[in-house]
Design a protein around this motif. Structure first.
Motif, PDB file in Angstrom:
ATOM      1  N   VAL A  49     -52.904  25.925 -37.010  1.00 58.35           N
ATOM      2  CA  VAL A  49     -52.522  25.541 -38.368  1.00 58.35           C
ATOM      3  C   VAL A  49     -52.579  24.026 -38.434  1.00 58.35           C
ATOM      4  N   VAL A  50     -53.411  23.514 -39.350  1.00 64.23           N
ATOM      5  CA  VAL A  50     -53.579  22.071 -39.498  1.00 64.23           C
ATOM      6  C   VAL A  50     -53.124  21.690 -40.900  1.00 64.23           C
ATOM      7  N   THR A  51     -52.172  20.762 -40.967  1.00 65.05           N
ATOM      8  CA  THR A  51     -51.537  20.448 -42.235  1.00 65.05           C
ATOM      9  C   THR A  51     -51.027  19.013 -42.256  1.00 65.05           C
ATOM     10  N   VAL A  58     -43.341  23.204 -42.133  1.00 61.79           N
ATOM     11  CA  VAL A  58     -44.265  23.941 -41.274  1.00 61.79           C
ATOM     12  C   VAL A  58     -43.635  24.380 -39.957  1.00 61.79           C
ATOM     13  N   GLU A  59     -42.896  23.507 -39.300  1.00 66.79           N
ATOM     14  CA  GLU A  59     -42.292  23.853 -38.008  1.00 66.79           C
ATOM     15  C   GLU A  59     -41.291  25.005 -38.169  1.00 66.79           C
ATOM     16  N   ASN A  71     -49.698  18.770 -37.120  1.00 75.72           N
ATOM     17  CA  ASN A  71     -49.199  18.090 -38.317  1.00 75.72           C
ATOM     18  C   ASN A  71     -49.889  16.731 -38.369  1.00 75.72           C
ATOM     19  N   LEU A  72     -50.858  16.597 -39.252  1.00 75.96           N
ATOM     20  CA  LEU A  72     -51.650  15.377 -39.323  1.00 75.96           C
ATOM     21  C   LEU A  72     -50.823  14.144 -39.693  1.00 75.96           C
ATOM     22  N   SER A  73     -49.700  14.348 -40.358  1.00 74.39           N
ATOM     23  CA  SER A  73     -48.868  13.197 -40.731  1.00 74.39           C
ATOM     24  C   SER A  73     -48.100  12.647 -39.524  1.00 74.39           C
ATOM     25  N   LYS A  74     -48.074  13.412 -38.403  1.00 78.68           N
ATOM     26  CA  LYS A  74     -47.373  12.977 -37.195  1.00 78.68           C
ATOM     27  C   LYS A  74     -48.290  12.851 -35.973  1.00 78.68           C
ATOM     28  N   VAL A  84     -59.955  17.978 -35.648  1.00 78.74           N
ATOM     29  CA  VAL A  84     -59.507  19.201 -34.984  1.00 78.74           C
ATOM     30  C   VAL A  84     -60.675  20.166 -34.812  1.00 78.74           C
ATOM     31  N   LEU A  85     -61.463  20.337 -35.864  1.00 79.54           N
ATOM     32  CA  LEU A  85     -62.627  21.226 -35.804  1.00 79.54           C
ATOM     33  C   LEU A  85     -63.596  20.773 -34.720  1.00 79.54           C
TER      34      LEU A  85
END
Length: 155
Positions: A49-51, A58-59, A71-74, A84-85
């Protein structure tokens, strides 16, 4: 998992990248049935899961679900879904999403699936996809029964 679509090379699928909000969650809350589907299918396929985690849930929402959360923001390792891909391998990864920010991975992955649920579907995501499902549960059904994908994408 293998996909054998007529007039295409046989594809080995190892990973599924899932967007969070709008894809497996609505308004930051996990959609009913998603946890069970991921937990049941995780024996045959890796779920990531990428967000950017818009709602900050999400967690909590994915606690006990057999998936990796990025978590892209972290994240210090990944700056985008495309990062990620590329790390997982485009040629063996399905991407599922609905948003404008999903358009690149939907196009670049071996199979891009967009979905139209309560939060809508970006036109750019739709155009970048190989096909569309009406719900995330339908996406899981296609993974469980790959003949649905074959029937949709055959020449």
């Amino acid at each position: 998992m293998f996909l054998n679509i007529p007039n295409r090379e046989k594809i080995k699928i190892s990973n599924v990248i899932l967007d969070f909000n709008g894809t497996i969650a609505v308004d930051g809350k996990l959609i009913g049935g998603v946890a069970n589907k991921i937990n049941n299918l995780s024996a045959i396929i890796n779920f990531v899961v990428v967000t950017a985690d818009t709602y900050g849930t999400v967690e909590q929402e994915l606690a006990g679900v057999d998936c990796k959360i990025i978590n892209l923001s972290k994240s210090k390792e990944f700056k985008s879904k495309l990062d990620v891909l590329n790390f997982l391998g485009k040629e063996q990864t399905i991407c599922v999403g609905n948003g404008f920010n999903d358009r690149i991975v939907l196009k670049e992955s071996v199979l891009g699936i967009s979905i139209l649920q309560e939060e809508g579907l970006s036109l750019e995501a739709l155009i970048a996809s190989d096909f569309v499902c009406k719900s995330i549960i339908d996406v899981f059904s296609c993974i469980e029964n790959p003949y649905r994908i074959k029937a949709t994408l055959r020449d």
